[in-house]
Design an enzyme around this catalytic site. Structure first.
Site, short mmCIF file in Angstrom:
data_model
loop_
_atom_site.label_atom_id
_atom_site.label_comp_id
_atom_site.label_asym_id
_atom_site.label_seq_id
_atom_site.Cartn_x
_atom_site.Cartn_y
_atom_site.Cartn_z
N ASP A 165 33.89 36.45 15.08
CA ASP A 165 33.49 35.08 14.72
C ASP A 165 34.50 34.08 15.29
O ASP A 165 35.00 33.22 14.58
CB ASP A 165 33.37 34.92 13.21
CG ASP A 165 32.65 33.63 12.82
OD1 ASP A 165 31.87 33.09 13.65
OD2 ASP A 165 32.87 33.13 11.70
N ARG A 179 35.35 23.97 3.97
CA ARG A 179 34.33 24.57 3.12
C ARG A 179 33.39 25.36 4.01
O ARG A 179 32.89 24.85 5.00
CB ARG A 179 33.56 23.49 2.35
CG ARG A 179 34.46 22.67 1.42
CD ARG A 179 33.65 21.72 0.54
NE ARG A 179 34.50 20.88 -0.28
CZ ARG A 179 35.02 21.24 -1.45
NH1 ARG A 179 34.76 22.45 -1.91
NH2 ARG A 179 35.78 20.43 -2.14
N GLY A 180 33.20 26.64 3.67
CA GLY A 180 32.40 27.51 4.53
C GLY A 180 31.37 28.29 3.77
O GLY A 180 31.22 28.14 2.54
N GLY A 181 30.65 29.16 4.51
CA GLY A 181 29.57 29.91 3.91
C GLY A 181 30.04 30.93 2.89
O GLY A 181 29.40 31.15 1.87
N MET A 182 31.19 31.56 3.16
CA MET A 182 31.67 32.59 2.24
C MET A 182 32.57 32.03 1.15
O MET A 182 32.72 32.62 0.09
CB MET A 182 32.43 33.67 3.01
CG MET A 182 31.54 34.66 3.73
SD MET A 182 32.48 36.07 4.34
CE MET A 182 33.01 36.83 2.80
N LYS A 229 41.93 30.86 -0.49
CA LYS A 229 40.50 30.97 -0.19
C LYS A 229 39.80 31.43 -1.45
O LYS A 229 40.18 32.43 -2.06
CB LYS A 229 40.26 31.97 0.95
CG LYS A 229 38.80 32.04 1.40
CD LYS A 229 38.68 32.88 2.66
CE LYS A 229 37.23 32.90 3.16
NZ LYS A 229 37.08 33.69 4.40
#
Length: 302
Positions: free
Chosen positions: A129, A15-18, A36
């Site tokens: 990144d 689970r990520g920011g975007m 995604k």
């Protein structure tokens, strides 16, 4: 839970920011996929632009070290990107299990990463990144680079840059000084990130590891890193020198191409031991590297 009445979501991977990354199944073709997703309540104009851009960029990439894109679209719940499922572990997870990594594995992972970067940089694509969570080590010892959502294309009119000149995107703990101070990203910025990754894999801690992000960022801006050989006298001199060169504050003092880093790491990537729970058999990297390097320029031009 299904996406577009075709992809069955099984369990979350990250689970990520975007967005969130899920393991799933393509119901029509009966194959595993990675999906995604960005939920509709998290969408903004900028997020949509970045996500669509990531899909377009990844769809153009043809390389064994980058997941293949299968599908992209929108449903009632938000946007989705369907990719090849990578059966392996993130390098972040590998480090949790084996910290620090054996030197042959540090070189093995670093050389494969730089083989991918050599190809992307040749097409003016900068990842910007690089971090352990964005690298997947497969069960056969091969490496796949994930998450081009923050990447930028230099000198391209087809793909707009995703930031204004002074915006800063990436992960602060692995960010080059010029990215922090100027929002500037190029191939040498990625190579600074490679230096951070090699240091962490070889030593078992981040370059300027500290309790707070702010302290670590100040380290990247103003402090000289402790030499790896000073942390571990058994560190090969060649690896120590390479890491310290990659971590130079001034980009002009770093190695000037990812391909150079590949060739400097290859001699250290030999006699790889098993990594229990990750790669359970010893790996002979010669054929793997030959395949990766032979295809390192195998991209469709942007």
């Amino acid at each position: 839970m299904q996406v577009a009445e075709r992809y069955q979501l099984l369990q979350p991977i990250t689970r990520g920011g975007m967005g969130d990354l899920w393991e799933g199944t393509d119901i029509r073709l009966n194959r595993r996929v990675a999906v995604k997703r960005i939920r509709r309540d998290r969408l903004s104009e900028e997020t949509i632009r970045r996500f669509r851009r990531e899909a377009r960029l990844m769809a153009l990439l043809r390389h064994p070290g980058v997941p293949t894109v299968y599908d992209f679209g929108e449903d009632a719940d938000g946007l989705f990107l369907v990719m090849e499922y990578i059966d392996g572990w993130s390098v972040a997870h590998v480090l949790d299990m084996h910290r620090p990594l054996p030197i042959p594995w540090v070189a093995m992972i670093g050389a494969q990463l730089c083989a991918v970067l050599s190809a992307t940089h040749a097409q003016q694509l900068i990842h910007r990144d690089l971090k352990p969570g964005n690298l997947m080590l497969c069960r056969d010892g091969s490496l796949v680079v994930l998450d081009f959502g923050l990447s930028t294309v230099l000198n391209s009119t087809d793909f707009s840059k995703i930031t204004r000149s002074m915006d800063r995107l990436g992960t602060d703990r692995y960010m080059a000084p010029e990215n922090v101070t100027e929002g500037r990203a190029d191939a040498l910025t990625d190579l600074y990130g490679v230096g951070c990754l090699l240091y962490e894999m070889a030593i078992g801690q981040r370059v300027f590891e500290a309790p707070t992000i702010a302290v670590e960022v100040r380290g990247h801006l103003y402090s000289e890193p402790v030499s790896p050989v000073d942390m571990d006298p058994a560190m090969p001199y060649e690896l120590d020198r390479l890491i310290m060169e990659l971590l130079e504050k001034e980009p002009a003092k770093r190695p000037q191409a990812a391909e150079e880093v590949v060739h400097r790491l290859l001699p250290l990537a030999r006699d790889l031991p098993p990594l229990p729970g990750v790669v359970d058999q010893a790996v002979a990297p010669t054929q793997l590297y030959a395949a990766v390097l032979a295809r390192s320029q195998g991209f469709v031009h942007l």
